[in-house]
Design an enzyme around this catalytic site. Structure first.
Site, PDB file in Angstrom:
ATOM      1  N   GLY A   1      46.623  13.362  41.558  1.00 47.96           N
ATOM      2  CA  GLY A   1      46.699  11.915  41.684  1.00 47.96           C
ATOM      3  C   GLY A   1      46.056  11.412  42.964  1.00 47.96           C
TER       4      GLY A   1
ATOM      5  N   GLU B   1      43.876  20.535  53.950  1.00 48.79           N
ATOM      6  CA  GLU B   1      45.229  20.536  53.380  1.00 48.79           C
ATOM      7  C   GLU B   1      45.230  20.079  51.931  1.00 48.79           C
ATOM      8  OE1 GLU B   1      48.570  21.831  53.254  1.00 48.79           O
ATOM      9  OE2 GLU B   1      48.277  21.447  55.386  1.00 48.79           O
TER      10      GLU B   1
ATOM     11  N   GLU C   1      40.243  17.034  32.948  1.00 45.25           N
ATOM     12  CA  GLU C   1      38.887  16.545  32.730  1.00 45.25           C
ATOM     13  C   GLU C   1      38.492  16.677  31.263  1.00 45.25           C
ATOM     14  OE1 GLU C   1      37.174  15.135  35.084  1.00 45.25           O
ATOM     15  OE2 GLU C   1      38.534  15.618  36.739  1.00 45.25           O
TER      16      GLU C   1
ATOM     17  N   VAL D   1      40.184   9.689  44.322  1.00 47.37           N
ATOM     18  CA  VAL D   1      40.780  10.080  45.607  1.00 47.37           C
ATOM     19  C   VAL D   1      40.176   9.271  46.747  1.00 47.37           C
ATOM     20  CG1 VAL D   1      41.205  11.982  47.206  1.00 47.37           C
ATOM     21  CG2 VAL D   1      41.294  12.386  44.746  1.00 47.37           C
TER      22      VAL D   1
ATOM     23  N   GLY E   1      44.341  11.286  32.312  1.00 54.29           N
ATOM     24  CA  GLY E   1      43.527  11.560  33.484  1.00 54.29           C
ATOM     25  C   GLY E   1      43.961  12.762  34.290  1.00 54.29           C
TER      26      GLY E   1
ATOM     27  N   LYS F   1      42.560  28.209  44.781  1.00 56.54           N
ATOM     28  CA  LYS F   1      43.627  27.863  45.724  1.00 56.54           C
ATOM     29  C   LYS F   1      44.324  29.118  46.244  1.00 56.54           C
ATOM     30  CE  LYS F   1      44.325  23.375  43.575  1.00 56.54           C
ATOM     31  NZ  LYS F   1      45.132  22.562  42.631  1.00 56.54           N
TER      32      LYS F   1
ATOM     33  N   ILE G   1      51.712  18.531  49.070  1.00 54.45           N
ATOM     34  CA  ILE G   1      52.596  19.491  49.744  1.00 54.45           C
ATOM     35  C   ILE G   1      51.900  20.032  50.998  1.00 54.45           C
ATOM     36  CG2 ILE G   1      53.974  21.576  49.478  1.00 54.45           C
ATOM     37  CD1 ILE G   1      53.832  21.263  46.486  1.00 54.45           C
TER      38      ILE G   1
ATOM     39  N   LYS H   1      26.650   8.465  44.570  1.00 53.59           N
ATOM     40  CA  LYS H   1      25.476   8.841  43.772  1.00 53.59           C
ATOM     41  C   LYS H   1      25.083   7.775  42.757  1.00 53.59           C
ATOM     42  CE  LYS H   1      24.632  12.928  42.391  1.00 53.59           C
ATOM     43  NZ  LYS H   1      24.643  14.239  41.708  1.00 53.59           N
TER      44      LYS H   1
END
Length: 414
Positions: free
Chosen positions: A296, A122, A183, A16, A180, A198, A129, A40
């Protein structure tokens, strides 16, 4: 904070983080740039100049030239330390860490109030979305009755492979991991915990109700049985992992994350692969549906970008619904749900006394056994058999609703 140019201190440069960098490069109109990046792994090869990177978080948190901290790491505990210190240092924050937010939301709301510094997230709800800001602003004066949705792209990808392509759970999970979408340790997703985190955020911005993750029932997809899959197929239904929060007639809120049988006519039935979908039901705007990619690099980065843009014109969450609805509480014992329960061992069979009504039963030594019935949401959460080996619980194609008392039920049946 109102600026035409902003300089970002970025924590994390994974999928990301790199997506955000690419999006910023292609969005010159925002006039935002990454000033420093904290990571890290000292041995990982980087695609940007080495002088941009640091291994000390204080290099970002104490830098007066950085306007905004963007937190995109996967460790919720470390993220909390970073976000808290950034707010205390007077730096606006954008984060995508839903686990950290869900576990510390009351404190983070209070910190924003006391410091006057905004925290936007967000990207933590449904990636691409625009859910949070719509719930916070568009529905500000509208009476929302419910919100329900597919809010985890990994589990939706797995369920799509099972429902549409006929794959087993194990094969679908392996494919999701290879691509991907899941995990190597997928427990947070497949056990429903990510969706539950969420749902905590959705509750706060839909109804103004601040709850902890531990207050909400979450049943994942890791126990979905072949019998439940066959039952869904025979009924012409699809299994989806649905997070739902619904206002009850007497004033409480029912909320849970459950694998759910969805009819073809329902909006969520056509949400496939890694996509997310959210349905709102309100008193005046009626029924509305949001659809977009839920996982993604670019979908998540687009939400972060939107928050950064909002900061340039001084936007912050006002949390007005929390002030308006201080009387609201979760009321699991005032709600009920229709479920399908499959089990492989009679020793772990559900206790029929837990159910308001048992509608149907089936026993087979070869295929496994099941029952369908109506059960209180609170009773389901407390049921000893819920977490037993070989037990699968799937919500039938009906919303959470107010519980009907036994006398009322008897009168209705008469």
């Amino acid at each position: 904070m109102t600026r035409t140019n902003i300089t970002i201190g970025l924590f994390g440069f994974g999928v990301v983080g790199q997506g955000l960098h690419a999006v910023l490069e292609r969005t010159p109109g925002l006039r935002a740039r990454i000033g420093r990046i904290a990571v890290k792994d000292r041995n990982k090869a980087r695609t940007l100049p080495t002088e941009l990177f640091t291994f000390d978080k204080q290099d970002l948190l104490d830098d007066p030239d950085l306007d905004v901290i963007v937190e995109l790491i996967d460790n919720a505990d470390e993220a909390y330390v970073i976000v808290k210190q950034a707010l205390l240092n007077g730096k606006a924050v954008v984060t995508a860490n839903k686990k950290m937010l869900a576990e510390h939301l009351p404190e983070l709301i209070e910190l924003q109030k006391n410091t006057g510094v905004p925290l936007l997230y967000e990207a933590a709800a449904c990636a691409s979305i625009p859910v949070i800001r719509n719930l916070e602003e568009y529905y500000d004066t509208d009476l929302l009755d419910s919100v329900e949705g597919i809010v985890n792209g990994s589990t939706n990808y797995i369920l799509t492979a099972m429902n549409r392509d006929g794959q087993t759970y194990g094969d679908a999970l392996a494919k999701a991991q290879k691509l991907g979408f899941a995990e190597s340790n997928p427990a947070l997703d497949v056990e429903g915990l990510d969706a539950r985190n969420k749902l905590v955020l959705l509750l706060a911005h839909t109804f103004g109700l601040v709850a902890g993750p531990e207050d909400l029932l979450a049943v994942g997809i890791d126990r979905i049985s072949p019998l439940a899959t066959a039952y869904a197929r025979e009924q012409g239904l699809a299994i989806k992992l649905v997070a739902e929060a619904r206002r009850l007639p007497e004033g409480g809120i029912a909320a849970a994350v459950l694998p759910t049988l969805v009819a073809p006519s329902h909006e969520l039935s056509n949400v496939h692969d890694e996509f997310n979908g959210l349905v709102t039901q309100s008193g005046f705007a009626d029924r509305q549906f949001f659809l977009g990619r839920g996982a993604g690099a670019f979908p998540t980065a687009s939400a972060v970008l939107s928050d950064l843009s909002a900061l340039t014109y001084g936007y912050r969450y006002e949390y007005k619904k929390i002030q308006q609805n201080a009387h609201l509480n979760l009321a699991p014992d005032a709600a009920e749900v229709d479920v399908l329960v499959t089990f492989t061992d009679e020793a772990n069979a559900p206790d029929e006394a837990d159910f308001t009504v048992v509608h149907e039963q089936f026993r087979s030594a070869q295929r496994g056994s099941y029952l369908t019935g109506t059960i209180g949401l609170g009773q389901l959460a407390r049921a000893a058999w819920l977490r037993q080996a070989g037990v699968c619980v799937v919500r039938l194609a009906a919303p959470l609703r107010a519980a009907v008392s036994v006398p009322e039920l008897a009168e209705a049946e008469a």
